[in-house]
Design a protein around this motif. Structure first.
Motif, PDB file in Angstrom:
ATOM      1  N   PHE A 137       1.349  -1.284  -0.159  1.00  0.00           N
ATOM      2  CA  PHE A 137       0.511   0.178   0.123  1.00  0.00           C
ATOM      3  C   PHE A 137       1.124   0.521  -0.353  1.00  0.00           C
ATOM      4  CE2 PHE A 137      -2.805  -2.926   2.358  1.00  0.00           C
ATOM      5  CZ  PHE A 137      -4.158  -2.990   1.123  1.00  0.00           C
ATOM      6  N   THR A 138       1.782   0.696   0.609  1.00  0.00           N
ATOM      7  CA  THR A 138       2.598   2.622   1.163  1.00  0.00           C
ATOM      8  C   THR A 138       3.391   2.853  -0.180  1.00  0.00           C
ATOM      9  OG1 THR A 138       2.672   1.851   3.000  1.00  0.00           O
ATOM     10  CG2 THR A 138       5.176   3.716   2.076  1.00  0.00           C
ATOM     11  N   GLY A 139       3.331   4.223  -0.957  1.00  0.00           N
ATOM     12  CA  GLY A 139       3.818   4.534  -2.090  1.00  0.00           C
ATOM     13  C   GLY A 139       2.617   3.737  -3.661  1.00  0.00           C
ATOM     14  N   THR A 140       1.733   3.846  -3.056  1.00  0.00           N
ATOM     15  CA  THR A 140       1.012   2.949  -4.148  1.00  0.00           C
ATOM     16  C   THR A 140       0.448   4.235  -5.225  1.00  0.00           C
ATOM     17  OG1 THR A 140      -1.163   2.387  -5.104  1.00  0.00           O
ATOM     18  CG2 THR A 140      -1.241   3.771  -3.223  1.00  0.00           C
ATOM     19  N   SER A 141       0.474   3.916  -6.479  1.00  0.00           N
ATOM     20  CA  SER A 141       0.013   4.626  -7.792  1.00  0.00           C
ATOM     21  C   SER A 141      -1.379   5.468  -7.449  1.00  0.00           C
ATOM     22  CB  SER A 141       0.781   4.890  -9.239  1.00  0.00           C
ATOM     23  OG  SER A 141      -0.002   3.543  -8.942  1.00  0.00           O
ATOM     24  N   ASN A 142      -2.134   4.826  -6.899  1.00  0.00           N
ATOM     25  CA  ASN A 142      -3.790   5.233  -6.795  1.00  0.00           C
ATOM     26  C   ASN A 142      -3.819   5.840  -5.180  1.00  0.00           C
ATOM     27  OD1 ASN A 142      -6.368   4.466  -6.353  1.00  0.00           O
ATOM     28  ND2 ASN A 142      -6.514   3.002  -7.656  1.00  0.00           N
ATOM     29  N   ASN A 143      -4.013   6.975  -6.351  1.00  0.00           N
ATOM     30  CA  ASN A 143      -4.373   7.750  -4.667  1.00  0.00           C
ATOM     31  C   ASN A 143      -5.521   8.165  -4.164  1.00  0.00           C
ATOM     32  OD1 ASN A 143      -2.235  10.315  -5.917  1.00  0.00           O
ATOM     33  ND2 ASN A 143      -2.649  10.377  -7.076  1.00  0.00           N
ATOM     34  N   GLU A 144      -6.319   6.862  -4.505  1.00  0.00           N
ATOM     35  CA  GLU A 144      -7.360   6.446  -4.010  1.00  0.00           C
ATOM     36  C   GLU A 144      -7.262   6.074  -2.247  1.00  0.00           C
ATOM     37  OE1 GLU A 144     -10.054   8.330  -2.999  1.00  0.00           O
ATOM     38  OE2 GLU A 144     -10.498   9.727  -4.398  1.00  0.00           O
ATOM     39  N   ILE A 145      -6.581   4.574  -2.781  1.00  0.00           N
ATOM     40  CA  ILE A 145      -5.813   3.986  -1.844  1.00  0.00           C
ATOM     41  C   ILE A 145      -5.220   3.983  -1.125  1.00  0.00           C
ATOM     42  CG2 ILE A 145      -4.832   1.616  -2.323  1.00  0.00           C
ATOM     43  CD1 ILE A 145      -6.057   0.792  -4.367  1.00  0.00           C
ATOM     44  N   ALA A 146      -3.750   5.199  -2.026  1.00  0.00           N
ATOM     45  CA  ALA A 146      -3.246   5.550  -1.185  1.00  0.00           C
ATOM     46  C   ALA A 146      -3.429   6.668   0.420  1.00  0.00           C
ATOM     47  CB  ALA A 146      -1.926   6.590  -1.047  1.00  0.00           C
ATOM     48  N   PHE A 147      -4.561   7.731  -0.313  1.00  0.00           N
ATOM     49  CA  PHE A 147      -5.488   8.141   0.763  1.00  0.00           C
ATOM     50  C   PHE A 147      -5.697   7.289   1.713  1.00  0.00           C
ATOM     51  CE2 PHE A 147      -9.416  10.319   2.447  1.00  0.00           C
ATOM     52  CZ  PHE A 147      -9.174  11.458   3.448  1.00  0.00           C
ATOM     53  N   ALA A 148      -6.634   5.828   1.579  1.00  0.00           N
ATOM     54  CA  ALA A 148      -7.034   5.267   2.558  1.00  0.00           C
ATOM     55  C   ALA A 148      -6.360   4.536   2.998  1.00  0.00           C
ATOM     56  CB  ALA A 148      -7.836   4.123   2.165  1.00  0.00           C
ATOM     57  N   TRP A 149      -5.100   3.966   2.682  1.00  0.00           N
ATOM     58  CA  TRP A 149      -4.088   4.000   3.591  1.00  0.00           C
ATOM     59  C   TRP A 149      -2.707   4.905   4.405  1.00  0.00           C
ATOM     60  CZ3 TRP A 149      -2.078  -0.390   5.568  1.00  0.00           C
ATOM     61  CH2 TRP A 149      -1.093  -0.595   6.459  1.00  0.00           C
TER      62      TRP A 149
ATOM     63  N   ARG B  71      -0.757   5.108  13.929  1.00  0.00           N
ATOM     64  CA  ARG B  71       0.332   5.608  14.748  1.00  0.00           C
ATOM     65  C   ARG B  71       1.282   4.559  14.044  1.00  0.00           C
ATOM     66  NH1 ARG B  71       0.626   9.168  18.509  1.00  0.00           N
ATOM     67  NH2 ARG B  71       2.730   8.462  18.912  1.00  0.00           N
ATOM     68  N   TYR B  72       0.805   4.293  12.462  1.00  0.00           N
ATOM     69  CA  TYR B  72       2.254   3.575  12.153  1.00  0.00           C
ATOM     70  C   TYR B  72       2.817   4.657  11.445  1.00  0.00           C
ATOM     71  CZ  TYR B  72       3.793   0.427   8.045  1.00  0.00           C
ATOM     72  OH  TYR B  72       4.223  -0.800   7.899  1.00  0.00           O
ATOM     73  N   PHE B  73       3.938   5.287  11.538  1.00  0.00           N
ATOM     74  CA  PHE B  73       4.030   6.705  11.542  1.00  0.00           C
ATOM     75  C   PHE B  73       5.805   5.737  10.145  1.00  0.00           C
ATOM     76  CE2 PHE B  73       3.215   8.702  15.465  1.00  0.00           C
ATOM     77  CZ  PHE B  73       2.060   9.148  15.028  1.00  0.00           C
ATOM     78  N   SER B  74       6.191   4.919  10.440  1.00  0.00           N
ATOM     79  CA  SER B  74       6.631   4.383   9.234  1.00  0.00           C
ATOM     80  C   SER B  74       5.989   5.047   7.364  1.00  0.00           C
ATOM     81  CB  SER B  74       7.005   2.539   9.008  1.00  0.00           C
ATOM     82  OG  SER B  74       6.937   2.059  10.162  1.00  0.00           O
ATOM     83  N   VAL B  75       5.257   5.047   7.140  1.00  0.00           N
ATOM     84  CA  VAL B  75       4.740   6.048   5.795  1.00  0.00           C
ATOM     85  C   VAL B  75       4.933   6.949   5.663  1.00  0.00           C
ATOM     86  CG1 VAL B  75       3.030   4.656   6.096  1.00  0.00           C
ATOM     87  CG2 VAL B  75       2.416   6.931   6.740  1.00  0.00           C
ATOM     88  N   LEU B  76       6.030   7.607   6.893  1.00  0.00           N
ATOM     89  CA  LEU B  76       6.090   8.908   6.659  1.00  0.00           C
ATOM     90  C   LEU B  76       7.347   9.521   5.164  1.00  0.00           C
ATOM     91  CD1 LEU B  76       6.994  10.576  10.529  1.00  0.00           C
ATOM     92  CD2 LEU B  76       4.707  10.895   8.785  1.00  0.00           C
ATOM     93  N   PRO B  77       8.119   8.351   4.877  1.00  0.00           N
ATOM     94  CA  PRO B  77       8.655   9.402   4.029  1.00  0.00           C
ATOM     95  C   PRO B  77       7.809   9.006   2.097  1.00  0.00           C
ATOM     96  CG  PRO B  77      10.067   7.953   5.046  1.00  0.00           C
ATOM     97  CD  PRO B  77       8.716   8.386   6.256  1.00  0.00           C
ATOM     98  N   ALA B  78       6.981   8.053   2.452  1.00  0.00           N
ATOM     99  CA  ALA B  78       6.012   8.402   1.075  1.00  0.00           C
ATOM    100  C   ALA B  78       4.830   9.204   1.437  1.00  0.00           C
ATOM    101  CB  ALA B  78       5.640   6.235   1.037  1.00  0.00           C
ATOM    102  N   LEU B  79       4.975   8.784   2.626  1.00  0.00           N
ATOM    103  CA  LEU B  79       3.548  10.488   2.586  1.00  0.00           C
ATOM    104  C   LEU B  79       3.852  11.887   2.398  1.00  0.00           C
ATOM    105  CD1 LEU B  79       0.720  11.417   3.812  1.00  0.00           C
ATOM    106  CD2 LEU B  79       1.804  11.106   6.100  1.00  0.00           C
ATOM    107  N   LYS B  80       5.133  12.418   2.705  1.00  0.00           N
ATOM    108  CA  LYS B  80       5.376  13.575   2.069  1.00  0.00           C
ATOM    109  C   LYS B  80       6.052  13.151   0.612  1.00  0.00           C
ATOM    110  CE  LYS B  80      10.177  16.481   2.339  1.00  0.00           C
ATOM    111  NZ  LYS B  80      11.557  17.077   2.446  1.00  0.00           N
ATOM    112  N   GLN B  81       6.232  12.519  -0.138  1.00  0.00           N
ATOM    113  CA  GLN B  81       5.769  12.288  -0.998  1.00  0.00           C
ATOM    114  C   GLN B  81       4.318  12.526  -1.992  1.00  0.00           C
ATOM    115  OE1 GLN B  81       7.729   8.886  -3.651  1.00  0.00           O
ATOM    116  NE2 GLN B  81       7.123  10.098  -6.105  1.00  0.00           N
ATOM    117  N   HIS B  82       3.449  11.667  -1.206  1.00  0.00           N
ATOM    118  CA  HIS B  82       2.349  12.297  -2.041  1.00  0.00           C
ATOM    119  C   HIS B  82       1.611  13.661  -0.904  1.00  0.00           C
ATOM    120  CE1 HIS B  82      -2.331  11.021  -1.785  1.00  0.00           C
ATOM    121  NE2 HIS B  82      -2.128  11.686  -0.580  1.00  0.00           N
ATOM    122  N   LEU B  83       2.177  14.410  -0.211  1.00  0.00           N
ATOM    123  CA  LEU B  83       1.557  15.592   0.136  1.00  0.00           C
ATOM    124  C   LEU B  83       2.142  16.693  -0.649  1.00  0.00           C
ATOM    125  CD1 LEU B  83       1.722  15.329   4.101  1.00  0.00           C
ATOM    126  CD2 LEU B  83      -0.362  15.063   2.239  1.00  0.00           C
ATOM    127  N   THR B  84       3.480  16.906  -1.339  1.00  0.00           N
ATOM    128  CA  THR B  84       4.426  16.928  -2.226  1.00  0.00           C
ATOM    129  C   THR B  84       3.759  17.355  -3.199  1.00  0.00           C
ATOM    130  OG1 THR B  84       5.921  16.894  -0.979  1.00  0.00           O
ATOM    131  CG2 THR B  84       6.647  18.126  -2.479  1.00  0.00           C
TER     132      THR B  84
END
Length: 642
Positions: free
Chosen positions: A553-565, A573-586
């Motif tokens: 799920f982390t880093g998926t190119s499907n933006n809806e699945i990414a948002f849900a995940w 509080r699964y903050f291992s996603v932060l690096p990929a989340l930064k890319q999503h938010l940017t």
């Protein structure tokens, strides 16, 4: 407008049905007079969110002559307003927000432009500033205003080349809904007033300008536009960039940056079939063309239903057509919203509830009942979650906004509660009766702006009284004026989710490993159901890591699945996603896909991290997105970049 409070997904199927094109306004209003519709304001409608004295005098045509200056990031030029006076008078009051008014003149009896006095009023934080124009004589027919926009208007975004797909050319686009048209045109910014418009727009060579109107290229730097049907101000739209066009058929096509054109054309090949389906069910398509403009990722919404040219977020280009139901939503607005419009923002549900209902019917006709029911079920689930967070007053369909910002009305309530109300009527009266009612409703109120009261009167006369003792006025009251959802609602439920729910529960109970779940053939709907119904707050990092390792799920190119995940990860509080989340938010600026994630981060120990990400990404976000997030991160001053 498609906010994607609901996640509506589709796959591809092509059906060819008769498509009726209306090339001009006379065709689009059989047995009626377009000019009378364009110039007849709702005298009894009081819109608290406009300064305009439209009940005395209203605009029936706008003529724009604008220059798009990318160096100054400014729109400048003239607007000529043609007026209809309903009461004798010498004063015209218009809406503006952060506009510089250089001069105002009227067309006098000699056919000459004559300067007249004007003043800008005190700035209201919601409504902007009133522009009051005083004429020396009564019933002036035309007024011309020379003006330019501010450095950062709420309804326009300017992008540098680096913020576009191609990285070589700048880009600009408007977002006029709800009351942001006043930030780039001085006008009567209320949906109660409908007007036709024309424009001549000049910009630098190499750039293409598009608007929500018929388009004629005059030269390498100048383009002319005509909108012969009367529309409210929020549907006037403009964009300019290094754009190319690809036809889907004779009456529809794609505008996009060259780098996105092939992907978008492939993704949205079903658009002509959607038009044909909708026209067959709800009456002829009355707007001539239906084109799509694919905007840069900073576009703050899923889509915007500007007539003839829907603005579309690139976040729905998933490569597998799994998110193209957004197109059905914007297309549905060609009947519900653009053709029949809410007269005030209190009546927003008349636009969005009908549109969400019509969208789902289009999807059912194209892709089958199972898919449509899955979409309804997901929408309902997301509405329940949203209602738990909304103030009780904001759960009313016919919302009492007072003088609040009308953007506050855009929740899942007008969209999904409105859809559920119309589904309730459909279930009670039967599809054949209800389909006939909806089609006649669109025909009866075509090219008009109406209130909830007008809808109710029509509903009572043409459905409740025609077929008595089926639905009561009391039940209608509960739907429209009551808080929350009625106790007599039958919620949508998709059997296609039964297996997904069972497998999720088996994993939660420790009876199956994530890697052993049978997910072969799952659609995006089913994946979203799997993620969205997971527990919040009590999943362990090990459990989330197991899911991530199994399903990537982390880093998926499907933006809806990414948002849900990412939503699920942050809640647990699964903050291992932060690096990929930064890319999503940017990389994207769609409000629905980033603002809730920032909210979750801002309430966690990662507030500082989130603010750092936001400040780095802020210049690429739309002004309306910036306004929301600036407030969230307001503990220290934010430097506003223009």
């Amino acid at each position: 407008m498609f906010l994607s409070r609901r996640t509506l997904i589709s796959s591809a199927l092509l059906m060819l049905l008769p498509f009726v094109q209306y090339a001009n306004a006379a065709d689009s209003l059989p047995n009626s007079n377009l000019a009378s519709v364009a110039t007849s304001p709702l005298h009894s409608v009081a819109d608290n969110l406009t300064f305009a004295n439209y009940q005395q005098v209203s605009i029936h045509h706008i003529e724009l002559a604008l220059n798009v200056d990318f160096e100054l990031q400014q729109l400048s030029g003239n607007v000529i307003l043609e007026l209809d006076w309903h009461k004798a008078g010498k004063t015209l009051v218009l809406d503006t927000r952060d506009l510089t008014i250089n001069s105002v003149s009227m067309l006098n009896a000699k056919g000459q432009w004559q300067a007249v006095p004007f003043r800008l009023g005190v700035v209201d934080k919601v409504k902007g500033a009133a522009l009051t124009i005083q004429f020396p004589q009564e019933r002036v027919a035309k007024v011309k205003i020379n003006y330019h926009t501010s450095a950062n208007p709420s309804g326009i975004q300017w992008l540098t080349p680096e913020q576009t797909q191609g990285k070589q050319w700048p880009f600009m686009f408007s977002q006029s809904q709800a009351i942001h048209a006043r930030s780039w045109i001085p006008l009567q910014d209320t949906p109660a007033v409908r007007q036709t418009y024309s424009a001549t727009v000049t910009t630098k060579q190499g750039m293409s300008v598009v608007m929500s109107a018929d388009r004629t290229s005059l030269s390498d730097t100048q383009t002319q536009f005509t909108m012969p049907q009367a529309i409210p101000a929020y549907l006037i739209a403009i964009a300019a960039g290094h754009l190319q066009f690809a036809a889907l058929d004779k009456t529809s096509g794609i505008w996009a940056e060259p780098e996105m054109l092939a992907k978008a054309s492939k993704e949205f090949t079903d658009t002509p079939a959607m038009i044909a389906i909708a026209a067959k069910r709800y009456g002829d398509y009355r707007w001539g063309r239906y084109d799509l403009l694919i905007l840069p990722p900073s576009f703050p919404f899923g889509g915007m239903e500007n007539p003839r040219l829907s603005f579309i977020t690139p976040t729905v280009i998933a490569g597998d057509k799994s998110l193209v139901s957004l197109i059905a939503h914007e297309l549905a607005h060609s009947w519900s919203g653009n053709l029949v419009t809410n007269a005030t923002w209190r009546d927003l549900w008349l636009n969005e509830g009908f549109t969400t209902y019509v969208e789902n019917r289009i999807m059912e006709d194209l892709y089958g009942r199972d898919r449509a029911l899955m979409e309804q079920t997901i929408s309902y689930s997301e509405l329940l979650a949203e209602l738990a967070e909304l103030p009780a007053g904001d759960s009313v369909l016919h919302i009492d906004l007072g003088e609040r910002d009308p953007d506050d009305a855009f929740s899942g309530v007008p969209y999904v509660k409105g859809q559920l109300f119309l589904r309730f009527l459909e279930q009670k009266f039967g599809r054949e009766r209800f389909d006939n009612f909806v089609k006649s409703y669109f025909d009866h109120f075509a090219f008009q702006s109406i209130t909830t009261e007008q809808f109710r009167n029509y509903l009572t006369q043409h459905l409740l009284q025609r077929y008595p003792n089926i639905v009561s006025e009391s039940e209608v009251d509960t739907w429209i004026e009551g808080q929350g959802l009625p106790p007599f609602l039958t919620p949508p439920n998709s059997p296609a989710f039964d297996d997904i729910d069972a497998q999720r529960q088996a994993w939660l109970d420790g009876k199956a490993k994530a890697s052993a779940l049978n997910t072969q053939g799952w659609t995006v709907h089913q994946w979203l159901r799997f993620i969205n119904e997971m527990p919040r707050l009590n999943l362990t990092p090990a459990q989330l890591l197991e899911l991530d390792n199994a399903f990537h799920f982390t880093g998926t190119s499907n933006n809806e699945i990414a948002f849900a995940w990412y939503s699920l990860a942050l809640d647990n509080r699964y903050f291992s996603v932060l690096p990929a989340l930064k890319q999503h938010l940017t990389e994207i600026g769609r409000r629905r896909l980033i603002v809730p994630l920032y909210q979750k981060l801002a309430s966690s120990e990662h507030y500082d991290w989130a603010k750092t990400v936001y400040l780095a990404a802020r210049s690429g976000y739309h002004p309306q997105t910036q306004a929301s997030l600036d407030t969230m991160f307001s503990d220290t001053p934010i430097e506003h970049q223009h």
